[in-house]
Design a protein around this motif. Sequence first.
Motif, PDB file in Angstrom:
ATOM      1  N   ALA A   1      50.717  36.792  22.372  1.00  0.00           N
ATOM      2  CA  ALA A   1      51.888  37.547  22.835  1.00  0.00           C
ATOM      3  C   ALA A   1      52.508  36.859  24.049  1.00  0.00           C
ATOM      4  N   ASP A   2      51.658  36.288  24.900  1.00  0.00           N
ATOM      5  CA  ASP A   2      52.137  35.583  26.081  1.00  0.00           C
ATOM      6  C   ASP A   2      52.932  34.341  25.681  1.00  0.00           C
ATOM      7  N   LYS A   3      52.375  33.577  24.718  1.00  0.00           N
ATOM      8  CA  LYS A   3      53.084  32.381  24.238  1.00  0.00           C
ATOM      9  C   LYS A   3      54.424  32.759  23.618  1.00  0.00           C
TER      10      LYS A   3
ATOM     11  N   GLY B   1      45.404  37.513  40.078  1.00  0.00           N
ATOM     12  CA  GLY B   1      44.400  36.649  39.458  1.00  0.00           C
ATOM     13  C   GLY B   1      44.907  35.283  39.019  1.00  0.00           C
ATOM     14  N   TRP B   2      45.952  34.800  39.649  1.00  0.00           N
ATOM     15  CA  TRP B   2      46.486  33.473  39.296  1.00  0.00           C
ATOM     16  C   TRP B   2      45.930  32.371  40.206  1.00  0.00           C
ATOM     17  N   ARG B   3      45.328  32.770  41.334  1.00  0.00           N
ATOM     18  CA  ARG B   3      44.709  31.790  42.214  1.00  0.00           C
ATOM     19  C   ARG B   3      43.544  32.434  42.939  1.00  0.00           C
TER      20      ARG B   3
ATOM     21  N   ASN C   1      42.124  27.412  44.559  1.00  0.00           N
ATOM     22  CA  ASN C   1      42.171  26.974  43.162  1.00  0.00           C
ATOM     23  C   ASN C   1      43.113  27.814  42.289  1.00  0.00           C
ATOM     24  N   TRP C   2      44.029  27.112  41.617  1.00  0.00           N
ATOM     25  CA  TRP C   2      44.865  27.767  40.619  1.00  0.00           C
ATOM     26  C   TRP C   2      43.998  28.125  39.408  1.00  0.00           C
ATOM     27  N   THR C   3      44.279  29.233  38.800  1.00  0.00           N
ATOM     28  CA  THR C   3      43.574  29.614  37.568  1.00  0.00           C
ATOM     29  C   THR C   3      44.028  28.689  36.441  1.00  0.00           C
ATOM     30  N   ARG C   4      43.056  28.158  35.687  1.00  0.00           N
ATOM     31  CA  ARG C   4      43.369  27.185  34.633  1.00  0.00           C
ATOM     32  C   ARG C   4      43.849  27.857  33.352  1.00  0.00           C
ATOM     33  N   TYR C   5      44.910  27.301  32.769  1.00  0.00           N
ATOM     34  CA  TYR C   5      45.425  27.792  31.503  1.00  0.00           C
ATOM     35  C   TYR C   5      44.756  27.059  30.351  1.00  0.00           C
ATOM     36  N   PRO C   6      44.347  27.740  29.272  1.00  0.00           N
ATOM     37  CA  PRO C   6      44.378  29.189  29.083  1.00  0.00           C
ATOM     38  C   PRO C   6      43.049  29.882  29.429  1.00  0.00           C
TER      39      PRO C   6
ATOM     40  N   GLY D   1      40.981  30.144  31.918  1.00  0.00           N
ATOM     41  CA  GLY D   1      40.696  30.815  33.184  1.00  0.00           C
ATOM     42  C   GLY D   1      41.273  32.224  33.253  1.00  0.00           C
ATOM     43  N   PHE D   2      42.265  32.484  32.412  1.00  0.00           N
ATOM     44  CA  PHE D   2      42.929  33.786  32.477  1.00  0.00           C
ATOM     45  C   PHE D   2      42.172  34.825  31.661  1.00  0.00           C
ATOM     46  N   THR D   3      42.422  36.095  31.954  1.00  0.00           N
ATOM     47  CA  THR D   3      41.745  37.198  31.272  1.00  0.00           C
ATOM     48  C   THR D   3      42.696  37.774  30.237  1.00  0.00           C
TER      49      THR D   3
ATOM     50  N   PRO E   1      52.691  39.016  31.767  1.00  0.00           N
ATOM     51  CA  PRO E   1      52.715  37.686  31.167  1.00  0.00           C
ATOM     52  C   PRO E   1      52.702  36.577  32.233  1.00  0.00           C
ATOM     53  N   LEU E   2      52.302  35.381  31.795  1.00  0.00           N
ATOM     54  CA  LEU E   2      52.211  34.253  32.709  1.00  0.00           C
ATOM     55  C   LEU E   2      53.562  33.574  32.891  1.00  0.00           C
ATOM     56  N   SER E   3      53.738  32.984  34.053  1.00  0.00           N
ATOM     57  CA  SER E   3      54.823  32.026  34.276  1.00  0.00           C
ATOM     58  C   SER E   3      54.175  30.808  34.909  1.00  0.00           C
ATOM     59  N   ASN E   4      54.273  29.685  34.222  1.00  0.00           N
ATOM     60  CA  ASN E   4      53.690  28.446  34.740  1.00  0.00           C
ATOM     61  C   ASN E   4      54.364  28.066  36.061  1.00  0.00           C
ATOM     62  N   GLN E   5      53.566  27.730  37.064  1.00  0.00           N
ATOM     63  CA  GLN E   5      54.114  27.394  38.384  1.00  0.00           C
ATOM     64  C   GLN E   5      54.197  25.885  38.629  1.00  0.00           C
ATOM     65  N   LEU E   6      54.008  25.123  37.546  1.00  0.00           N
ATOM     66  CA  LEU E   6      54.008  23.666  37.647  1.00  0.00           C
ATOM     67  C   LEU E   6      55.319  23.128  38.244  1.00  0.00           C
ATOM     68  N   ARG E   7      56.440  23.782  37.929  1.00  0.00           N
ATOM     69  CA  ARG E   7      57.743  23.330  38.443  1.00  0.00           C
ATOM     70  C   ARG E   7      58.239  24.212  39.582  1.00  0.00           C
ATOM     71  N   GLY E   8      57.358  24.950  40.209  1.00  0.00           N
ATOM     72  CA  GLY E   8      57.748  25.765  41.358  1.00  0.00           C
ATOM     73  C   GLY E   8      58.022  27.222  41.029  1.00  0.00           C
TER      74      GLY E   8
HETATM   75  N1  UYC Z   1      49.099  27.863  34.927  1.00  0.00           N
HETATM   76  O1  UYC Z   1      47.931  27.286  36.846  1.00  0.00           O
HETATM   77  N2  UYC Z   1      49.824  24.106  33.587  1.00  0.00           N
HETATM   78  C1  UYC Z   1      50.529  26.082  31.416  1.00  0.00           C
HETATM   79  C2  UYC Z   1      49.801  28.943  34.531  1.00  0.00           C
HETATM   80  C3  UYC Z   1      50.347  25.736  37.629  1.00  0.00           C
HETATM   81  C4  UYC Z   1      49.619  22.994  34.282  1.00  0.00           C
HETATM   82  C5  UYC Z   1      51.013  26.993  30.438  1.00  0.00           C
HETATM   83  C6  UYC Z   1      49.755  29.936  35.581  1.00  0.00           C
HETATM   84  C7  UYC Z   1      49.622  25.031  38.745  1.00  0.00           C
HETATM   85  C8  UYC Z   1      49.682  21.864  33.387  1.00  0.00           C
HETATM   86  C9  UYC Z   1      51.049  28.218  31.055  1.00  0.00           C
HETATM   87  C10 UYC Z   1      49.009  29.376  36.583  1.00  0.00           C
HETATM   88  C11 UYC Z   1      49.172  23.820  38.022  1.00  0.00           C
HETATM   89  C12 UYC Z   1      49.973  22.378  32.133  1.00  0.00           C
HETATM   90  C13 UYC Z   1      50.555  28.064  32.359  1.00  0.00           C
HETATM   91  C14 UYC Z   1      48.608  28.062  36.179  1.00  0.00           C
HETATM   92  C15 UYC Z   1      49.600  23.901  36.646  1.00  0.00           C
HETATM   93  C16 UYC Z   1      50.070  23.788  32.280  1.00  0.00           C
HETATM   94  C17 UYC Z   1      51.388  26.649  29.014  1.00  0.00           C
HETATM   95  C18 UYC Z   1      48.641  29.989  37.899  1.00  0.00           C
HETATM   96  C19 UYC Z   1      48.415  22.765  38.582  1.00  0.00           C
HETATM   97  C20 UYC Z   1      50.120  21.616  30.834  1.00  0.00           C
HETATM   98  C21 UYC Z   1      52.861  26.695  28.805  1.00  0.00           C
HETATM   99  C22 UYC Z   1      49.808  29.967  38.819  1.00  0.00           C
HETATM  100  C23 UYC Z   1      47.892  22.748  39.944  1.00  0.00           C
HETATM  101  C24 UYC Z   1      51.537  21.662  30.315  1.00  0.00           C
HETATM  102  C25 UYC Z   1      53.562  25.639  29.618  1.00  0.00           C
HETATM  103  C26 UYC Z   1      52.486  20.793  31.028  1.00  0.00           C
HETATM  104  C27 UYC Z   1      50.370  24.688  31.235  1.00  0.00           C
HETATM  105  C28 UYC Z   1      50.441  29.108  33.308  1.00  0.00           C
HETATM  106  C29 UYC Z   1      49.336  22.914  35.675  1.00  0.00           C
HETATM  107  C30 UYC Z   1      51.524  29.529  30.467  1.00  0.00           C
HETATM  108  C31 UYC Z   1      50.372  31.302  35.550  1.00  0.00           C
HETATM  109  C32 UYC Z   1      50.586  24.794  39.872  1.00  0.00           C
HETATM  110  C33 UYC Z   1      49.470  20.444  33.764  1.00  0.00           C
HETATM  111  N3  UYC Z   1      50.220  26.764  32.547  1.00  0.00           N
HETATM  112  N4  UYC Z   1      50.288  25.043  36.486  1.00  0.00           N
HETATM  113  O2  UYC Z   1      54.364  26.023  30.485  1.00  0.00           O
HETATM  114  O3  UYC Z   1      53.659  21.201  31.262  1.00  0.00           O
HETATM  115  O4  UYC Z   1      53.291  24.447  29.394  1.00  0.00           O
HETATM  116  O5  UYC Z   1      52.130  19.642  31.346  1.00  0.00           O
HETATM  117  O6  UYC Z   1      50.916  26.801  37.776  1.00  0.00           O
END
Ligand code: UYC
Length: 234
Positions: free
Chosen positions: A109-111, A183-185, A189-194, A196-198, A209-216
């Motif tokens: 559902a999150d995806k 529960g995202w950090r 340590n950031w919680t690892r996807y997928p 690490g999440f519950t 639902p999750l929002s990836n924080q990779l881009r801020g």
């Molecule tokens: N991930 O860590 N995330 C991904 C989260 C960050 C990273 C997807 C949430 C921190 C990489 C989802 C958190 C970080 C990928 C989320 C989290 C990071 C990835 C799948 C806690 C490194 C591989 C959908 C804030 C320090 C994909 C998607 C890529 C995937 C969610 C790394 C839903 C809530 C800052 C390397 N993480 N993400 O967006 O783009 O890809 O390379 O938030």
Amino acid sequence: YAMSADELRSGLFSASAKAQFQLLETLTQGGETVWEVLMEFLLKQQSNPFSLINGKVYQILYTAIPTSEKVSHFLKLHFPTGIVPLKSDTGIDYIPLQTLLAQQDFLEADKLSVQKLCELAGSSAVQRKWLYFSEIERFPITDLQTIDSLWCIHSEGKFGYSVQRELWLGVNKNWDKLWPKIGWRTGRNWTRYPQGFTWDLTAPKGHLPLSNQLRGVRVIEALLSHPAWSQSQP
Ligand code: UYC
């Protein structure tokens, strides 16, 4: 101790929301008489679809589908697409999301929710598979409210963007305080996807639902600031 159908009925129809939930928690076994009361309750609640108790009752009945022909028929007849009106200003089909949430398949559902947001943003976002914050401001209120209501109703009010928004406002929009709360950090340590999440209801409030924080934070900031959450449901 097995509650009688009468006890369940009088409790459900008269108790406070909190007591209604507690009552449903004590329902350790189902059975046709229990489901009968729940079906009666859900039918009488049709005009009030956003009450969380309806979601809980619907979930109990949904789980009974494989066991009870009666329940299966009832849901197909009265609630073929669930209890949240699947309104969309953009013609998007939210039935697959409803189905995954009814099945409590929170990972899928999150995806799918991310995919739906990309559909709302348009074809370039669908190909890109992630969002620009500038795209979010233009999202229709109706669609965001539908997605959010689905998450809320199927999680006893635990999940959804509006739930995350309330928590975010509660920490004065301080992201560093929000992350550990949902529960995202943990510490540094950031919680690892997928993994690490519950992916069930034992998660902290606002975990999904999750929002990836990779881009801020600008995407989640735009999402939680959307007018959808400050306007009441029509
Ligand atoms: N991930 O860590 N995330 C991904 C989260 C960050 C990273 C997807 C949430 C921190 C990489 C989802 C958190 C970080 C990928 C989320 C989290 C990071 C990835 C799948 C806690 C490194 C591989 C959908 C804030 C320090 C994909 C998607 C890529 C995937 C969610 C790394 C839903 C809530 C800052 C390397 N993480 N993400 O967006 O783009 O890809 O390379 O938030």
